[in-house]
Design a protein around this motif. Structure first.
Motif, mmCIF file in Angstrom:
data_model
loop_
_atom_site.group_PDB
_atom_site.id
_atom_site.type_symbol
_atom_site.label_atom_id
_atom_site.label_comp_id
_atom_site.label_asym_id
_atom_site.label_seq_id
_atom_site.Cartn_x
_atom_site.Cartn_y
_atom_site.Cartn_z
ATOM 1 N N PRO A 13 0.742 -1.311 -0.038
ATOM 2 C CA PRO A 13 -0.408 0.265 -0.036
ATOM 3 C C PRO A 13 0.674 1.279 0.246
ATOM 4 C CG PRO A 13 -0.170 -0.714 2.094
ATOM 5 C CD PRO A 13 0.993 -1.924 1.087
ATOM 6 N N TYR A 15 1.423 5.990 0.304
ATOM 7 C CA TYR A 15 0.566 6.886 0.463
ATOM 8 C C TYR A 15 1.591 7.802 0.352
ATOM 9 C CZ TYR A 15 -2.591 10.528 1.712
ATOM 10 O OH TYR A 15 -2.744 11.636 2.286
ATOM 11 N N GLU A 17 4.655 7.852 -0.969
ATOM 12 C CA GLU A 17 5.696 7.373 -0.568
ATOM 13 C C GLU A 17 7.241 7.761 -1.632
ATOM 14 O OE1 GLU A 17 5.880 6.243 2.709
ATOM 15 O OE2 GLU A 17 4.360 5.276 2.774
ATOM 16 N N ASP A 52 -2.780 4.691 -3.103
ATOM 17 C CA ASP A 52 -3.563 5.741 -2.388
ATOM 18 C C ASP A 52 -3.907 6.743 -2.143
ATOM 19 O OD1 ASP A 52 -6.199 5.206 -0.291
ATOM 20 O OD2 ASP A 52 -4.862 5.377 1.082
ATOM 21 N N ASN A 80 -7.973 8.488 -1.933
ATOM 22 C CA ASN A 80 -7.228 7.961 -0.565
ATOM 23 C C ASN A 80 -8.641 7.724 -0.112
ATOM 24 O OD1 ASN A 80 -6.653 8.764 2.579
ATOM 25 N ND2 ASN A 80 -5.017 7.945 1.446
ATOM 26 N N HIS A 83 -5.088 3.422 4.475
ATOM 27 C CA HIS A 83 -4.293 1.751 4.628
ATOM 28 C C HIS A 83 -5.741 -0.170 4.516
ATOM 29 C CE1 HIS A 83 -1.728 -0.677 7.023
ATOM 30 N NE2 HIS A 83 -1.060 -0.887 5.872
ATOM 31 N N ALA A 104 4.978 -0.193 2.419
ATOM 32 C CA ALA A 104 5.449 0.642 1.741
ATOM 33 C C ALA A 104 7.124 0.681 2.155
ATOM 34 C CB ALA A 104 4.861 1.069 0.647
ATOM 35 N N ASP A 105 6.997 0.766 3.593
ATOM 36 C CA ASP A 105 8.182 1.756 3.942
ATOM 37 C C ASP A 105 9.187 0.511 4.505
ATOM 38 O OD1 ASP A 105 6.897 0.332 6.211
ATOM 39 O OD2 ASP A 105 6.319 2.638 6.937
ATOM 40 N N GLN A 107 8.940 -1.568 6.908
ATOM 41 C CA GLN A 107 10.236 -1.686 8.555
ATOM 42 C C GLN A 107 9.808 -2.349 8.932
ATOM 43 O OE1 GLN A 107 7.190 1.684 9.750
ATOM 44 N NE2 GLN A 107 8.992 1.854 10.927
ATOM 45 N N LYS A 141 4.649 6.272 20.464
ATOM 46 C CA LYS A 141 4.474 5.415 19.718
ATOM 47 C C LYS A 141 4.049 3.713 20.342
ATOM 48 C CE LYS A 141 2.861 3.815 14.950
ATOM 49 N NZ LYS A 141 2.415 4.725 13.942
ATOM 50 N N ARG A 205 11.551 -4.515 14.306
ATOM 51 C CA ARG A 205 10.781 -4.140 13.046
ATOM 52 C C ARG A 205 11.837 -1.882 13.423
ATOM 53 N NH1 ARG A 205 5.910 -1.447 11.551
ATOM 54 N NH2 ARG A 205 5.656 1.130 12.198
ATOM 55 N N ARG A 208 11.881 3.553 9.763
ATOM 56 C CA ARG A 208 11.831 3.957 8.335
ATOM 57 C C ARG A 208 12.978 4.999 8.012
ATOM 58 N NH1 ARG A 208 7.659 6.308 5.181
ATOM 59 N NH2 ARG A 208 5.640 5.150 5.818
ATOM 60 N N THR A 213 5.962 9.217 8.845
ATOM 61 C CA THR A 213 4.591 8.703 9.300
ATOM 62 C C THR A 213 3.580 8.490 8.525
ATOM 63 O OG1 THR A 213 3.660 7.063 10.636
ATOM 64 C CG2 THR A 213 3.969 8.994 11.429
ATOM 65 N N LYS A 214 2.283 8.033 7.640
ATOM 66 C CA LYS A 214 1.035 8.121 7.133
ATOM 67 C C LYS A 214 -0.162 7.436 8.258
ATOM 68 C CE LYS A 214 3.960 9.072 3.863
ATOM 69 N NZ LYS A 214 4.835 9.194 4.003
ATOM 70 N N LYS A 219 -5.463 9.543 12.900
ATOM 71 C CA LYS A 219 -5.685 7.920 12.138
ATOM 72 C C LYS A 219 -5.874 7.258 12.878
ATOM 73 C CE LYS A 219 -4.433 9.306 7.037
ATOM 74 N NZ LYS A 219 -3.824 8.977 5.909
HETATM 75 N N1 UDP Z 1 -1.066 4.316 3.887
HETATM 76 C C1 UDP Z 1 -1.931 3.989 2.879
HETATM 77 N N2 UDP Z 1 -3.006 4.732 2.966
HETATM 78 C C2 UDP Z 1 -2.898 6.445 4.043
HETATM 79 C C3 UDP Z 1 -2.492 5.581 4.805
HETATM 80 C C4 UDP Z 1 -1.344 5.071 5.241
HETATM 81 O O1 UDP Z 1 -2.155 3.097 2.058
HETATM 82 O O2 UDP Z 1 -4.389 6.642 3.960
HETATM 83 C C5 UDP Z 1 -0.029 3.230 4.183
HETATM 84 C C6 UDP Z 1 1.573 3.897 3.913
HETATM 85 O O3 UDP Z 1 1.939 4.139 2.150
HETATM 86 C C7 UDP Z 1 2.329 2.622 4.321
HETATM 87 C C8 UDP Z 1 1.798 1.790 5.330
HETATM 88 O O4 UDP Z 1 -0.082 2.364 5.126
HETATM 89 O O5 UDP Z 1 2.131 1.513 3.419
HETATM 90 C C9 UDP Z 1 1.567 2.577 7.368
HETATM 91 O O6 UDP Z 1 2.035 3.652 6.821
HETATM 92 P P1 UDP Z 1 2.792 4.095 7.642
HETATM 93 O O7 UDP Z 1 4.605 3.393 7.076
HETATM 94 O O8 UDP Z 1 2.581 5.589 7.744
HETATM 95 O O9 UDP Z 1 2.323 3.818 9.349
HETATM 96 P P2 UDP Z 1 3.100 3.010 10.601
HETATM 97 O O10 UDP Z 1 4.802 2.449 10.485
HETATM 98 O O11 UDP Z 1 3.734 5.199 11.025
HETATM 99 O O12 UDP Z 1 2.694 3.398 11.530
#
Ligand code: UDP
Ligand code: MG
Length: 327
Positions: A13, A15, A17, A52, A80, A83, A104-105, A107, A141, A205, A208, A213-214, A219
């Motif tokens: 996924p 968003y 990125e 997205d 959008n 996730h 996608a990151d 992690q 977090k 884990r 990033r 972070t998205k 959210k």
């Molecule tokens: N993502 C998405 N739509 C959104 C928000 C996030 O597809 O509205 C995707 C984002 O690109 C990533 C994944 O969801 O691949 C997780 O997001 P992120 O790494 O920012 O979250 P965190 O690891 O900080 O919880």
């Protein structure tokens, strides 16, 4: 006699990125290529990037990559959708024998895919990626995530501790997931409802490496509340018990008032009256609010709007008919 190799599709996924996607593309290409070379997966396996509704150049990067290399597939959602819907859009739009969903990151260590494949070969239909530690996450977090799992458990929602949306699922598991028609899908709690044989794979884990972070606090809170209200009726039950408790208190209070009125006159203090009115209005509003939240959920479910809308697709092999893609 050689066994038919499974077609694996990795769903990413995406968003906003653009910063991290080039690195992710490189890492995933080398990982999948080596799995194909080792004859662990079929040569028509793919990496499917689902855009997205990004506001940056994410889709342009996806388009360029897919044009150059058939190993990659791309799906562009019309806006959008969040996730969860993005992951689902990927899984429901492309046919495969095995699906892996990973952020996608990267992690969540992508090397675990090999271990996940072994578990599938041992008969599992669903393999959960579980984070061993969250050392690299910020204190905030980590704290909020911990609280979140505790809260869900308290409310009787069955989710795996430290499992996000990194998992491998067989075609059979994904087909079964499609039988869950709800709009408020919270995969971490829905997938365990499927049953089948499951297995866990553990990893560390990492932070990033680019972009931010998205999943900001709002959210995260929305996802947390969705998890509670879609899978637990405990909040409504709390309201009921609170109501019973307060009714009981009111009866006691009425007895006391009657006693005051009969023996000591009716000088009832303004302060106590105001206090009572305030508390009771508060409780009533809170109760109405919680009930309202659940009614809102019913409202959303009743509309049966599509979970996602696909705008464009590239390199999607053996595509299914379009109607079944958006449910
Ligand atoms: N993502 C998405 N739509 C959104 C928000 C996030 O597809 O509205 C995707 C984002 O690109 C990533 C994944 O969801 O691949 C997780 O997001 P992120 O790494 O920012 O979250 P965190 O690891 O900080 O919880
Ligand atoms: Mg992340």
């Amino acid at each position: 006699m050689s066994k038919k190799l499974p077609k694996l599709v990795v769903i990413l996924p995406c968003y906003n990125e653009e910063e991290i996607l080039p690195t992710t593309i490189k890492t995933m290409k080398s990982l999948l290529s080596s799995l194909i070379k080792d004859k662990k997966i079929s040569p028509n396996s793919q990496i499917c990037m689902v855009n997205d509704g990004s506001l940056d150049t994410t889709w342009e990067i996806i388009q360029k990559t897919c044009k150059k290399d058939k190993l990659f597939a791309g799906i562009k959602l019309s806006r959008n959708f969040g996730h969860q819907s993005t992951i689902i859009a990927g899984m429901y739009s492309i046919e495969a024998d095995l699906y892996v969903t990973i952020d996608a990151d990267l992690q969540d260590n992508p090397d675990c895919i090999t271990e996940m494949l072994n578990e599938i070969n041992n008969g599992a239909d669903i393999v959960y990626g579980i984070r061993k530690s969250r050392k690299t996450d910020s204190f905030f977090k980590r704290g909020t995530a911990h609280l979140y799992y505790k809260l869900l458990k308290l409310f009787g929602v069955n989710i795996l501790y430290n499992h996000a949306d990194y998992r491998m699922m067989s075609k059979r598991a994904v087909e079964t997931l499609k039988q869950f028609p709800e709009r408020n899908l919270f995969l971490r709690a829905t997938v365990p409802l499927l049953g089948f044989k499951t297995a866990n794979v553990y990893y560390d884990r990492t932070p990033r490496t680019a972009g931010e972070t998205k999943y900001p606090l709002n959210k995260m809170l929305a996802l947390a509340w969705n998890g509670v209200s879609s899978f637990s009726i405990v909040p409504l039950r709390i309201v009921t018990f609170l109501g019973i408790f307060i009714c009981f208190l009111s009866v006691l209070f009425l007895i006391y008032l009657y006693y005051r009125w009969s023996y000591r006159g009716t000088v009832v203090g303004w302060a106590s009256l105001v206090t009572i009115i305030t508390i009771f209005s508060g409780v009533q509003l809170l109760s109405l609010g919680i009930i309202g939240e659940y009614i809102a959920k019913i409202f959303v479910e009743a509309k049966k709007r599509p979970l996602f809308i696909v705008d464009e697709k590239i390199n999607i092999q053996r595509d299914k008919n379009d109607e079944s893609n958006s449910i």
